[in-house]
Each structure stands twice: as structure tokens, then as C-alpha cells.
Design an enzyme around this catalytic site. Structure first.
Site, short mmCIF file in Angstrom:
data_model
loop_
_atom_site.label_atom_id
_atom_site.label_comp_id
_atom_site.label_asym_id
_atom_site.label_seq_id
_atom_site.Cartn_x
_atom_site.Cartn_y
_atom_site.Cartn_z
N ARG A 25 44.02 32.86 33.15
CA ARG A 25 43.28 31.97 33.91
C ARG A 25 43.57 31.74 35.28
NH1 ARG A 25 44.81 26.57 30.37
NH2 ARG A 25 46.93 26.77 30.57
N GLU A 55 47.39 32.68 36.39
CA GLU A 55 48.42 32.26 35.32
C GLU A 55 48.80 33.47 34.15
OE1 GLU A 55 47.96 28.23 34.00
OE2 GLU A 55 48.53 28.84 32.14
#
Ligand code: FAD
Ligand code: UDP
Length: 369
Positions: A281, A301
Site C-alpha cells: 500500500r 509499505e
């Protein structure tokens, strides 16, 4: 100064224990191996934006007592998490709701969506779901499983969905309403001014001393001999020198950039649910607080296998690990003067509100109030 407690870890669990014990007149020493307090809820201001250094944190609870408790330490804004999923350039609303079903299947009414899910989940033949794949198909059917769940989950956990526990996907609501709110809870928000202040205020007592940059394991025997009681919020298997075997954890790598533009992705959280995109994400921090700064800060991430020395962000609560944790828990009970708490000490996929509840329960039991 002689202390009543040594708290290992200045995250949410340790800070609540220390705060409550200090209110009851106890003397507490807190040690933290990182160079700052607040554990994984740590936020830092950069370019006027509160950056969630260890991943996006959205506070949510339905428990009024927990909500009132946390509001003592910060004022919260009205942020409601509504992430979107990007699957090969197609955008879908999360969690799975009528907006998702409409975009995917063109259905308009809840009955039409329900019929489509029933049709697709028929491949399970009425079987009770035993793993994440079966649970996901049973909740939302095969199309959503293939586009929005399978690859994201396998990137996130590094395991096949058939090898993962069903409860992980049950964290997400499935709704037959046009409601993009990621959580079902009554109370939500982001603390205005960030999360770090919450832990700072909790630890701000004359009878609490905090030292950062100190690893418990550098002086374990000395601490055990000196302090009447220890509250340990690190990894329970590491405490016992992995003598029964290693528990599994999942780690993350955060890639943060400051961009010279006002708005990069138009939302705080965008999940990349295809297998090819290497990250799970992208967080655009300013959108958690409706920021209007001229620059923006984003964090990609990346999920990774945990190896010794990495931050253990997630416990991997499958049968093998839960079984091993139980054996460590039994050893912990024999230990007597050590309380194990928090996400790592109790090896549980706890959210913040659950950590607060667990810490309050623990300290009240300990101090008898
Ligand atoms: P931690 O915050 O991990 O604190 C433990 C502390 O102990 C750490 O600071 C660590 O450095 C220290 N420590 C460990 N070992 C030692 C040692 N040997 N010596 C000294 N110090 C030590 N929850 C939500 O409610 N909403 C969310 O949106 C949300 N998003 C999340 C996103 C990510 C990516 C992650 C990883 C978690 C998220 N959470 C969320 C969960 C939340 O972070 C936890 O519930 C909470 O921070 C756990 O607090 P804790 O005190 O148990 O653990
Ligand atoms: N999940 C998914 N697709 C998404 C978002 C989540 O398949 O777009 C699954 C994935 O298995 C994930 C789980 O749902 O681990 C729980 O998601 P959540 O957002 O609660 O995870 P966290 O924020 O704790 O990483």
C-alpha cells in the site's frame, strides 16, 4: 531511587501500565530500545505533516470507556478510513460494499449483490471455511477474492491464502450498503497533533523515569535480580532465548518520500492488490488530517519475512505459532515476577483499542482496583 516496576517497551501497552501504576503512587522505570518512545504508534512532524513512521494508524473502537480514556491524552479529528484498492489501474472501494460490487458486477441492489456472492461461493459446496481462501470466497465470492484479496494477502503474509487463518480476513467488514467506512466501530479518528503526544503525556509523571536506546537483553540478569516486578512488551520467545523454538513474525520496510506537489493520490491509503506491484500500500499522510501543505509525504509499505534484527510488526497467528506461543505462555506463568503484555508479549494481532483494554485489565488486576 528504588522502583516498584521495570517496564520494558515504551509502546502503548507499556505506557498505559506505567501511567496507571504511577497514578497509584508506584515508582516506575521504563526502558525502550528504540531512540524514541511510543512504539509503533510513533508519529513525527515533517513539512507540517504528521508522519506515521511505522505504518498508518487509525484509531477505532466501539467501547465508550476506551474512547474516553484515549481522549484524555489527545483531541481526535473526524477522520474515517476509506481506503481504495488499485488492481492493475482499476480502482475499487474498500471494504467490500455495494460500491465495490457495483463497479465489479454492475449490480445495483443488495439482493442482486447477494445473489452474485451466493452463486460464486457455491464452489465451496457448503463447506465451513477452514482457511483464509475459503473464508474470503464464502464472504465475497471468487471475483473479489481473485482481484482484491489473493495477491494482496500473499504479498502481505508471504504465504498462500490456503495456509493462513480465516480470522485475518474477517477483520474487514462486508456490507450490502453503499458505505466505504473501513471499520464498523462507533468512534474513529486521528489525534490532532499526532500519536506521540499520547504516550508523552502518559509517561509524564515525577515517579516515572524513561530511558530510550536501552535494550533489556543487554542487562537481563541484572534487571531480573534488581526489580521486584517487570512488565515485558517485547517478543516473548526472545525473552526465553528461543528455547522452545522461534515464533514467526512479519516485518515491513517503509520507503518514505517527500514530493513537491500538494496531492499525490487523493486518498490517505491506496492498496495495490496485484501481485506485480512490490509494495502492498501507499500512505499519503496529510490526508489523515485534511492537510493543505504545499508538499506531500508518501510511504510505500513493503512486507517482508522477519529475520533476527528486523522489527517484528505482526505476529503470524496460525496453528503452529499459536501452539508454540501457548508453551511460552506456560513458561511465562512459571516466571512469576514478569508480566508479558502487548502485541509481542502476548503474540496477538491486537489493534490499539485492544491493547488499551488489555493494558487496563492487566494493571487493574496487578494493583487490585
Ligand atoms: P509496540 O508498539 O510494538 O511497543 C513495544 C515496544 O517495546 C517497542 O517500542 C519496542 O521497541 C520495545 N521493545 C521491544 N523489545 C525490547 C527490548 N528488548 N528492550 C527494550 N525495548 C523493547 N492499530 C489500530 O488500532 N489501528 C490501525 O490502523 C493500526 N495500523 C497498524 C499498522 C501497522 C503497519 C502495524 C504494524 C500495526 C498497526 N496497528 C493498528 C496496531 C498497533 O500498532 C498496535 O496495536 C500497538 O502499537 C501495540 O502496542 P504495544 O505496546 O503492544 O507494542
Ligand atoms: N486484505 C486484502 N485486500 C485488501 C486489504 C486487506 O486482502 O485490499 C486482507 C489481507 O489479508 C490483510 C487483511 O485483509 O492482511 C486485514 O487487513 P487490514 O487492513 O486489517 O490489515 P492491517 O492494517 O492490519 O495490515
Amino acid at each position: 531511587m528504588s522502583y516498584d516496576y521495570l517496564v520494558v517497551g515504551a509502546g502503548l501497552f507499556g505506557a498505559i501500565f506505567a501511567h496507571e501504576a504511577a497514578l497509584k503512587g508506584k515508582k516506575v522505570k521504563v526502558i525502550e530500545k528504540r531512540d524514541h518512545i511510543a512504539g509503533n504508534i510513533y508519529t513525527k512532524e515533517v513539512e507540517g505533516i504528521q508522519v506515521h513512521e511505522y505504518g498508518a494508524h487509525i484509531f477505532h473502537t466501539s467501547d465508550k470507556e476506551i474512547w474516553d480514556y484515549v481522549n484524555q491524552f489527545a483531541e481526535f479529528n473526524r477522520y474515517t478510513n476509506s481506503p481504495v484498492a488499485n488492481y492493475k489501474g482499476e480502482i475499487y472501494n474498500l471494504p467490500f460494499n455495494m460500491n465495490t460490487f457495483n463497479k465489479l458486477w454492475g449490480v445495483v441492489t443488495p439482493a442482486e449483490a447477494q445473489a452474485k456472492i451466493e452463486e460464486q461461493k457455491a464452489i465451496l459446496g457448503g463447506k465451513t471455511p477452514e482457511n483464509l481462501e475459503e473464508q474470503a470466497i464464502s464472504l465475497v465470492g471468487t471475483d473479489i477474492y481473485e482481484k482484491l484479496i489473493k495477491d494482496y494477502t500473499e504479498k502481505q503474509w508471504g504465504k498462500a491464502c490456503t495456509e493462513l487463518p480465516a480470522f485475518i480476513i474477517r477483520r474487514l467488514p462486508v456490507r450490502l450498503t453503499y458505505d466505504n467506512n473501513y471499520f464498523n466501530d462507533t468512534y474513529h479518528g486521528i489525534p490532532i497533533g499526532g500519536y506521540t503526544q499520547i504516550v508523552e503525556k502518559m509517561l509524564d509523571h515525577d515517579n516515572i523515569d524513561v530511558e530510550t536506546g536501552v535494550d533489556f537483553f543487554a542487562h537481563k540478569e541484572e534487571y531480573l535480580a534488581t526489580y521486584p516486578k517487570i512488565v515485558f512488551t517485547g517478543m516473548i520467545d526472545e525473552f526465553f532465548d528461543y528455547e522452545l523454538g522461534e515464533l514467526e513474525y512479519r516485518s515491513l520496510r517503509f520507503e518514505t518520500e517527500t514530493l513537491d506537489m500538494e496531492n499525490y493520490q487523493g486518498n490517505a491509503v491506496v492498496n495495490y492488490t496485484d501481485a506485480k506491484t512490490p509494495y502492498t500500500r501507499i500512505i499519503e499522510h496529510k490526508h489523515f488530517e485534511y492537510g493543505k501543505q504545499p508538499k506531500t509525504i508518501i510511504t510505500k509499505e513493503h512486507s517482508k519475512t522477519w529475520e533476527k534484527g528486523d522489527e517484528p510488526y505482526y505476529p503470524v497467528n496460525n496453528d503452529r505459532n499459536n501452539h508454540l506461543y501457548k508453551a511460552y505462555k506456560a513458561k511465562a506463568e512459571e516466571q512469576g515476577n514478569v508480566i508479558f503484555g502487548g502485541r509481542l508479549g502476548q503474540y496477538r494481532y491486537y489493534d490499539m483499542h485492544q491493547v488499551i483494554a488489555a493494558a487496563l485489565q492487566c494493571v487493574r488486576k496487578e494493583l487490585g482496583y
